[in-house]
Design an enzyme around this catalytic site. Sequence first.
Site, PDB file in Angstrom:
ATOM      1  N   ASP A 187       0.845  -1.194   0.000  1.00 53.14           N
ATOM      2  CA  ASP A 187       0.000   0.000   0.000  1.00 53.14           C
ATOM      3  C   ASP A 187       0.885   1.249   0.000  1.00 53.14           C
ATOM      4  O   ASP A 187       2.014   1.219   0.491  1.00 53.14           O
ATOM      5  CB  ASP A 187      -0.901  -0.026   1.246  1.00 53.14           C
ATOM      6  CG  ASP A 187      -2.069   0.939   1.123  1.00 53.14           C
ATOM      7  OD1 ASP A 187      -2.390   1.368  -0.001  1.00 53.14           O
ATOM      8  OD2 ASP A 187      -2.655   1.281   2.167  1.00 53.14           O
ATOM      9  N   ASN A 202     -11.123  -2.934  -5.124  1.00 57.63           N
ATOM     10  CA  ASN A 202     -10.336  -1.995  -5.942  1.00 57.63           C
ATOM     11  C   ASN A 202     -10.982  -1.674  -7.296  1.00 57.63           C
ATOM     12  O   ASN A 202     -10.567  -0.737  -7.977  1.00 57.63           O
ATOM     13  CB  ASN A 202      -8.897  -2.505  -6.151  1.00 57.63           C
ATOM     14  CG  ASN A 202      -8.022  -2.377  -4.914  1.00 57.63           C
ATOM     15  OD1 ASN A 202      -7.151  -3.206  -4.665  1.00 57.63           O
ATOM     16  ND2 ASN A 202      -8.230  -1.332  -4.114  1.00 57.63           N
TER      17      ASN A 202
HETATM   18  C1  IPE Z   1      -5.648  -2.771   0.120  1.00 55.57           C
HETATM   19  O1  IPE Z   1      -5.232  -1.489  -0.129  1.00 55.57           O
HETATM   20  C2  IPE Z   1      -5.702  -3.556  -1.167  1.00 55.57           C
HETATM   21  C3  IPE Z   1      -4.416  -3.887  -1.745  1.00 55.57           C
HETATM   22  C4  IPE Z   1      -3.270  -3.623  -1.217  1.00 55.57           C
HETATM   23  C5  IPE Z   1      -4.450  -4.600  -2.990  1.00 55.57           C
HETATM   24  P1  IPE Z   1      -6.284  -0.304  -0.386  1.00 55.57           P
HETATM   25  O2  IPE Z   1      -5.471   0.922  -0.549  1.00 55.57           O
HETATM   26  O3  IPE Z   1      -7.199  -0.677  -1.480  1.00 55.57           O
HETATM   27  O4  IPE Z   1      -7.094  -0.300   0.978  1.00 55.57           O
HETATM   28  P2  IPE Z   1      -7.956   0.837   1.637  1.00 55.57           P
HETATM   29  O5  IPE Z   1      -8.955   1.292   0.619  1.00 55.57           O
HETATM   30  O6  IPE Z   1      -7.047   1.935   2.036  1.00 55.57           O
HETATM   31  O7  IPE Z   1      -8.578   0.173   2.835  1.00 55.57           O
HETATM   32  C1  IPE Z   2      -1.350   0.132  -3.778  1.00 54.21           C
HETATM   33  O1  IPE Z   2      -1.382   1.346  -3.191  1.00 54.21           O
HETATM   34  C2  IPE Z   2      -2.560  -0.696  -3.539  1.00 54.21           C
HETATM   35  C3  IPE Z   2      -2.994  -1.412  -4.740  1.00 54.21           C
HETATM   36  C4  IPE Z   2      -2.168  -2.043  -5.507  1.00 54.21           C
HETATM   37  C5  IPE Z   2      -4.409  -1.412  -5.102  1.00 54.21           C
HETATM   38  P1  IPE Z   2      -2.562   2.410  -3.311  1.00 54.21           P
HETATM   39  O2  IPE Z   2      -2.905   2.634  -4.746  1.00 54.21           O
HETATM   40  O3  IPE Z   2      -3.692   1.996  -2.464  1.00 54.21           O
HETATM   41  O4  IPE Z   2      -1.837   3.685  -2.726  1.00 54.21           O
HETATM   42  P2  IPE Z   2      -2.467   4.803  -1.789  1.00 54.21           P
HETATM   43  O5  IPE Z   2      -3.039   4.076  -0.600  1.00 54.21           O
HETATM   44  O6  IPE Z   2      -3.510   5.499  -2.576  1.00 54.21           O
HETATM   45  O7  IPE Z   2      -1.310   5.657  -1.444  1.00 54.21           O
HETATM   46 MG    MG Z   3      -4.155   2.354  -0.531  1.00 52.57          MG
END
Ligand code: IPE
Ligand code: IPE
Ligand code: MG
Length: 238
Positions: A23, A71
């Site tokens: 993340d 997602n």
């Molecule tokens: C969790 O991250 C999903 C993945 C890492 C694939 P998100 O960024 O989607 O989670 P939330 O929305 O902050 O809970």
């Molecule tokens: C990666 O980070 C999670 C996934 C691969 C879906 P994010 O895209 O959620 O990054 P932030 O949380 O917006 O920084």
């Molecule tokens: Mg995220």
Amino acid sequence: MEEKRSQAPARELLPRHIGIIMDGNGRWAKARGLPREMGHQAGSKVVGEIIRHCKKIGVPYITIYAFSTENWKRPAKEVDALLDLLRHYLSNMEEYQKENARLRVLGHLEPLPRDLRESIRRAEAESAGNTAITVNIALNYGGRGEIIQGVRRLLEEGVSPEEVTEELLSQRLYTAGMPDPDLIIRPSGEYRLSNFLLWQSAYSELLFMNVLWPDFTPEHLNYALHQYARRSRRFGGI
Ligand code: IPE
Ligand code: IPE
Ligand code: MG
């Protein structure tokens, strides 16, 4: 104190299975004035390095959360970029073969584009006999959905209510036959599981770190492993 260590703990102190909620890609890109897709690209480069490190130090299972069932709520452009990265990743299996790594994809695969499903099928088949490390990619994965599909399978098999056990349900989850994650790491400073391995994380040690995923290095993983090695796991006992 910086969340980094140059050495991993001794092998006997390591988890058998590490889960990583990758993340922070979006925030990493935003901080640089780049589109979010560039953050995902940078993040995807880190995955291989972390897997190689796990193999080198002797962690036999790793699960990387790459795309959740939630997602799809993101803009189509970002979803397409994420799926493209996964497509690219799954069609480059030389590295997996070289590392003797077995690849598994955990998730609800039917809604994915046909070519991506075909890449997944091929990648899993090609690497099925590899023995150095098992790498699970959680793709269109959701913990609640996983439990629901497990329950559906039990019902389809005609299992009666009194026959249902934790073991029977575990065997119908995507992780059937694998140990539960001992350690789940979430970088990016968020403190939640976001539907990751809900059943399997019943007794996982959780570690939340402040680094954004594209900046995550083997030294950050070493730090996480030292934190894990200091924990006292009691599983309800004393
Ligand atoms: C969790 O991250 C999903 C993945 C890492 C694939 P998100 O960024 O989607 O989670 P939330 O929305 O902050 O809970
Ligand atoms: C990666 O980070 C999670 C996934 C691969 C879906 P994010 O895209 O959620 O990054 P932030 O949380 O917006 O920084
Ligand atoms: Mg995220």
